[in-house]
Scaffold this motif. Structure first.
Motif, PDB file in Angstrom:
ATOM      1  N   ALA A   1       0.439  11.667  -6.901  1.00  0.00           N
ATOM      2  CA  ALA A   1      -0.370  10.761  -6.116  1.00  0.00           C
ATOM      3  C   ALA A   1       0.564   9.894  -5.456  1.00  0.00           C
ATOM      4  N   PRO A   2       0.054   9.158  -4.283  1.00  0.00           N
ATOM      5  CA  PRO A   2       0.968   8.220  -3.423  1.00  0.00           C
ATOM      6  C   PRO A   2       0.909   6.957  -4.438  1.00  0.00           C
ATOM      7  N   LEU A   3       2.124   6.213  -4.097  1.00  0.00           N
ATOM      8  CA  LEU A   3       2.209   4.924  -4.578  1.00  0.00           C
ATOM      9  C   LEU A   3       1.980   4.069  -3.167  1.00  0.00           C
ATOM     10  N   ILE A   4       1.167   2.751  -3.300  1.00  0.00           N
ATOM     11  CA  ILE A   4       1.009   2.090  -2.299  1.00  0.00           C
ATOM     12  C   ILE A   4       1.750   0.686  -2.564  1.00  0.00           C
ATOM     13  N   VAL A   5       2.562   0.543  -1.752  1.00  0.00           N
ATOM     14  CA  VAL A   5       3.432  -0.803  -1.618  1.00  0.00           C
ATOM     15  C   VAL A   5       3.080  -1.636  -0.576  1.00  0.00           C
ATOM     16  N   LYS A   6       2.914  -3.014  -0.992  1.00  0.00           N
ATOM     17  CA  LYS A   6       2.529  -3.967  -0.277  1.00  0.00           C
ATOM     18  C   LYS A   6       3.757  -5.092   0.070  1.00  0.00           C
ATOM     19  N   THR A   7       3.978  -5.358   1.031  1.00  0.00           N
ATOM     20  CA  THR A   7       5.206  -6.080   1.336  1.00  0.00           C
ATOM     21  C   THR A   7       4.821  -7.209   2.571  1.00  0.00           C
ATOM     22  N   GLY A   8       4.404  -8.300   2.398  1.00  0.00           N
ATOM     23  CA  GLY A   8       4.030  -9.089   3.568  1.00  0.00           C
ATOM     24  C   GLY A   8       2.684  -8.523   4.145  1.00  0.00           C
ATOM     25  N   LYS A   9       2.712  -8.434   5.448  1.00  0.00           N
ATOM     26  CA  LYS A   9       1.707  -7.625   6.092  1.00  0.00           C
ATOM     27  C   LYS A   9       1.647  -6.279   6.007  1.00  0.00           C
ATOM     28  N   LYS A  10       2.655  -5.418   5.643  1.00  0.00           N
ATOM     29  CA  LYS A  10       3.120  -4.204   5.822  1.00  0.00           C
ATOM     30  C   LYS A  10       2.466  -3.586   4.358  1.00  0.00           C
ATOM     31  N   THR A  11       1.795  -2.505   4.643  1.00  0.00           N
ATOM     32  CA  THR A  11       1.491  -1.547   3.717  1.00  0.00           C
ATOM     33  C   THR A  11       2.071  -0.165   3.881  1.00  0.00           C
TER      34      THR A  11
END
Length: 137
Positions: free
Chosen positions: A48-58
């Motif tokens: 499955a995909p990992l969802i990474v959030k950094t600041g306003k970027k996903t």
């Protein structure tokens, strides 16, 4: 905003290393959201995909199995493979999906191991296609 170090490691290379605000993974028992200060644990991952959030970027990273280890200030994902949307060859992923679907369609003529391998190949191909498609939204 508080962050933690995320490292995604495959047998070939360090696929990702950086400070992130959150990570969402799909473990064998379901989805898991990880924020700074999460309780330490280890769990196996699904394809499955990992969802990474950094600041306003996903961003999404296609991961094909493995484990996630959550430590006090660091999360390590040990994966069979990991690909960002930019690294995915969409034509190759679609061809793999079609091959797996054809193998599954002739289920009566193959043994259980071949059937499981075809199912896994289909999951991996669909995972890659979904991550690739996510970058175009």
């Amino acid at each position: 905003m508080s962050t933690f170090l995320l490292e995604i490691v495959t047998p070939d290379h360090l696929a990702y290393s950086g400070e992130v605000e959150s990570l969402t993974v799909r473990g064998v028992e379901g989805g898991l959201g990880i924020l700074p200060g999460h309780i330490p644990m280890v769990t196996p991952l699904q394809v499955a995909p990992l969802i990474v959030k950094t600041g306003k970027k996903t961003s999404q990273i296609a991961v094909n199995g493995g484990f996630v280890e959550i430590r006090k200030d660091k999360v390590v994902v040990l994966a069979e493979s990991a690909e960002t949307a930019e690294e995915i060859d969409l034509q190759r992923a679609e061809a793999a999906k079609e091959r797996a679907e054809r193998r599954l369609a002739v289920s009566g003529k193959q043994d259980e191991i071949d059937h499981r391998r075809a199912e896994l190949a289909l999951q991996k191909a669909v995972n890659r296609i979904n991550v690739f498609s996510g970058k175009n939204k």
